[in-house]
Scaffold this active site. Structure first.
Site, PDB file in Angstrom:
ATOM      1  N   MET A  57      -4.907 -17.525  -2.147  1.00 15.96           N
ATOM      2  CA  MET A  57      -5.247 -18.766  -2.778  1.00 15.96           C
ATOM      3  C   MET A  57      -6.696 -18.557  -3.126  1.00 15.96           C
ATOM      4  O   MET A  57      -7.718 -18.297  -2.383  1.00 15.96           O
ATOM      5  CB  MET A  57      -5.304 -19.795  -1.760  1.00 15.96           C
ATOM      6  CG  MET A  57      -5.628 -21.311  -2.288  1.00 15.96           C
ATOM      7  SD  MET A  57      -5.425 -22.448  -1.283  1.00 15.96           S
ATOM      8  CE  MET A  57      -6.781 -22.135  -0.002  1.00 15.96           C
ATOM      9  N   ASP A  99      -1.000 -15.119   9.047  1.00 12.80           N
ATOM     10  CA  ASP A  99      -0.925 -14.262   8.005  1.00 12.80           C
ATOM     11  C   ASP A  99      -1.661 -13.030   8.486  1.00 12.80           C
ATOM     12  O   ASP A  99      -2.464 -12.296   7.735  1.00 12.80           O
ATOM     13  CB  ASP A  99      -1.623 -14.609   6.793  1.00 12.80           C
ATOM     14  CG  ASP A  99      -1.127 -14.136   5.373  1.00 12.80           C
ATOM     15  OD1 ASP A  99      -0.277 -13.316   5.545  1.00 12.80           O
ATOM     16  OD2 ASP A  99      -1.821 -14.310   4.442  1.00 12.80           O
TER      17      ASP A  99
END
Length: 664
Positions: free
Chosen positions: A1, A115
């Site tokens: 992102m 993640d």
């Protein structure tokens, strides 16, 4: 992102990383970005990236949110894999230790990273691995709120856990699964599952059998099994981050508890009898065993011979022969019995030593961390961020110590049990003592300093509880640990005095005298410690001090500066040299970073030394166990031989008496 840029912080003259995201595309982006900043800040730890600033910038093109972070030079583990290929077991395990330690702190803060992957694990300038990108991290306090659609799975597919792939609520085991996938990839050079389609990857993570490293390359079987346990489909069967640290610190050691088992063993397993490799020991009992067999045959033969005066009587069946044979057998019985009793006493001592040795590594690490935190919190000149870092390191050490000490049986060691109870009492109130150190009045501060000091000494004196094992090497190593307490205090005083002096540019006579005394103590301590250390520890000490550890580590920038200030009686020369060493950076920062690096490496070296002591005590205990078994077998064999000879003598006496009566 978003995108990450390298930028210059003009005010503080440093390079930083700036992550920027345009918010106009998605109304949830701003909230998700805010969560990333919150997660990264909440996860503040030496193993994560430091956040400098976060905010929103209004431009003619719309709103841009930004996150300013510490810039790390890299490379990432992904870069390292691509350029140099797969890791060795030792290299991969060292990476796991660093990442799992960070995850231990992150999970304890109520954060799940979600993640973990090689490209989010990056080396800093000191070669340590940092965990990056908390962009999809989940705070425990926000678990009920979802910012992702149930049709959009967050995470990197090669490393995503089954529960995360199924879009279920995840916990710390999800990060362990991803870390297991990374461990697998470091060892094999490829991810555990492959596929070009996202659906295929998710299906494999959820339903496919757990892959094994040994299906690709050859590693020790217990390493293969542990990596597979990290990728278990059932989250409850995966190890914790702390258990990953414990395993990966010593990957060459087969775990005492089988992979997948969460319970401690109920008791010690019986030792196996010596194999053929112990032929020299076994041979010593062979004469006694053969004698038992021979005598038994003689007795049986005598019982079958007709009791007639006409039967010829061999010379070796005379009682006098049995009496002569009985003498060496009785000597062997006495000797083996005394040896067995001595071995039992040694085993009692070595068992107690093993109990204490098992608690040494984490105890010494925590003791040193308490001294360093005490000095940081009690100084007004130490920045708040540095204080927080010390608190976090100490909290990690407290958790690791607690995990280790709960596995130690203290029932048979009253003095150690009392020492542990006193330590527990202070650690339970550590937050209160921290408040007193930073904000309390003079009496409260002095009481807090005393509590920190006494507890650190309790931990750094653990080796004094060690009983005297008849092994000169172990005795020397245990005795050498007594220098750790003095070394920690001396280095702590140097840090307490040098950092404020370099920041203010002033140092008074009293501080110079105190620093001179600390330097003298450190130089004497380091020389003695180095001289009595094992060769492996000496090599490690040479490495972290540029070969000058025995001379008070004068080869280091920070230690040389201390000597220069003491000799000159002023800061000018030291400041000039420090600023020359790292142009553009304040002298206090250069000195503090070099000193911090040295102390961390020294602490790691001392902890490694305590691990060597623990291993040597364990090996000595196993040798004593073998001695107990062999001496016991020899004693039993000698006893049976003596009984057989006595039986033979009593059997022959009636035969001799009957023959005389017939002849008469």
């Amino acid at each position: 992102m978003g995108e990450v840029w390298q930028a210059a912080d003009i005010r503080l003259e440093r390079w930083v990383a700036v992550k920027v995201v345009e918010t106009s595309a998605d109304p949830k982006v701003t909230e998700r970005f805010r969560r990333e900043a919150l997660s990264t800040t909440a996860a503040s730890h030496p193993g994560t990236v430091q956040v400098h600033d976060v905010g929103v910038e209004e431009t003619e093109y719309g709103s841009i949110v930004y996150l300013v972070m510490e810039l790390l030079p890299g490379p990432t583990l992904a870069d390292r894999l691509e350029k140099q290929g797969r890791f060795t077991v030792e290299e991969a395990s060292e990476a796991m230790v660093q990442v799992a330690r960070t995850l231990t702190a992150v999970h304890s803060s109520g954060i799940i990273h979600r993640d973990i992957k090689p490209s989010n694990l990056v080396y800093d300038g000191d070669g340590r691995i940092r965990v990056l990108d908390f962009g999809i991290a989940q705070l425990a306090s926000h678990q009920a709120e979802r910012l992702t659609s149930t049709r959009h799975v967050m995470g990197s597919l090669p490393y995503i856990s089954p529960e995360q792939a199924a879009d279920n609520v995840v916990g710390p085991p999800s990060d362990i699964y991803a870390l297991g996938c990374v461990y697998f990839e470091l060892l094999t050079g490829r991810a555990p599952y492959a596929g070009s389609e996202p659906v295929s990857m998710i299906y494999q993570h959820v339903t496919a059998p757990v892959p094994h490293v040994n299906d690709v390359v050859t590693v020790p079987s217990h390493v293969d099994e542990f990596v597979a346990s990290m990728m278990d489909k059932d989250p409850s069967r995966r190890p914790t981050a702390g258990e990953v640290v414990a395993f990966a610190r010593r990957p060459e050691v087969v775990p005492a508890v089988p992979v997948g088992s969460r319970e401690l063993p109920a008791g010690l397993k019986p030792l196996a009898l010596p194999s053929s490799s112990s032929s020299s020991s076994a041979a010593s009992s062979a004469p006694s065993v053969s004698l038992v067999t021979a005598v038994a045959g003689v007795v049986e033969s005598a019982q079958r011979t007709p009791r007639s005066h006409a039967a010829p009587k061999p010379r070796f069946l005379r009682p006098r022969v049995f009496a002569v044979l009985l003498v060496p057998v009785l000597i062997a019985l006495v000797f083996s019995g005394l040896t067995f009793a001595d071995a039992l006493e040694e085993r009692s001592v070595s068992s107690r030593a093993m109990t204490i040795a098992g608690a040494l590594p984490e105890s010494y690490e925590l003791g040193m961390d308490l001294i360093f935190e005490r000095d940081a919190l009690s100084s007004d000149q130490v920045p708040a961020a540095v204080r927080q870092a010390y608190r976090q390191v100490t909290d990690d050490s407290i958790e690791a110590w607690h995990d280790d000490i709960t596995k130690v049986d203290l029932a048979d060691t009253p003095s150690l049990r009392e020492r542990v109870e006193r330590t527990y009492t202070v650690l339970k109130s550590i937050d209160a003592y921290r408040t007193d150190l930073e904000d309390g009045d003079k009496a409260s501060t002095e009481a807090a300093v005393a509590a920190y000091t006494d507890t650190a000494y309790e931990l750094l004196d653990f080796a004094t509880e060690m009983p005297n094992i008849r092994n000169e090497n172990i005795y020397k190593q245990v005795t050498n640990l007594k220098y750790v307490r003095s070394a920690s205090e001396s280095l702590g005083i140097e840090r307490t005095l040098m950092v404020p002096a370099l920041m203010t540019g002033k140092i008074d006579e009293e501080s110079l005298e105190a620093m001179s005394e600390a330097r003298t103590s450190w130089q004497l301590t380091s020389r003695s410690f180095y001289g009595d250390a094992p060769k492996a520890t000496q090599k490690a000490l040479d490495k972290i001090s540029d070969g000058t550890f025995a001379d008070g580590s004068r080869g280091l920038v920070s230690q040389n500066a201390v000597v220069q200030v003491i000799n000159d009686g002023s800061l000018a020369g030291a400041v000039r040299d420090l600023e020359t060493h790292a142009p553009g950076r304040p002298a206090a920062q250069v000195w503090s970073e070099d000193m911090t690096r040295f102390i961390q490496l020294l602490k790691d070296t001392i902890v490694a030394m305590t691990l060597i002591v623990s291993d040597d005590v364990g090996e000595e205990h196993r040798g004593i166990q073998t001695k107990v078994v062999l001496s016991g077998v020899l004693a039993v064999a000698a006893l049976l031989a003596a009984l057989a000879l006595l039986a033979g003598m009593f059997v022959l006496r009636p035969l001799r008496g009957r023959r005389r009566s017939v002849d008469g």
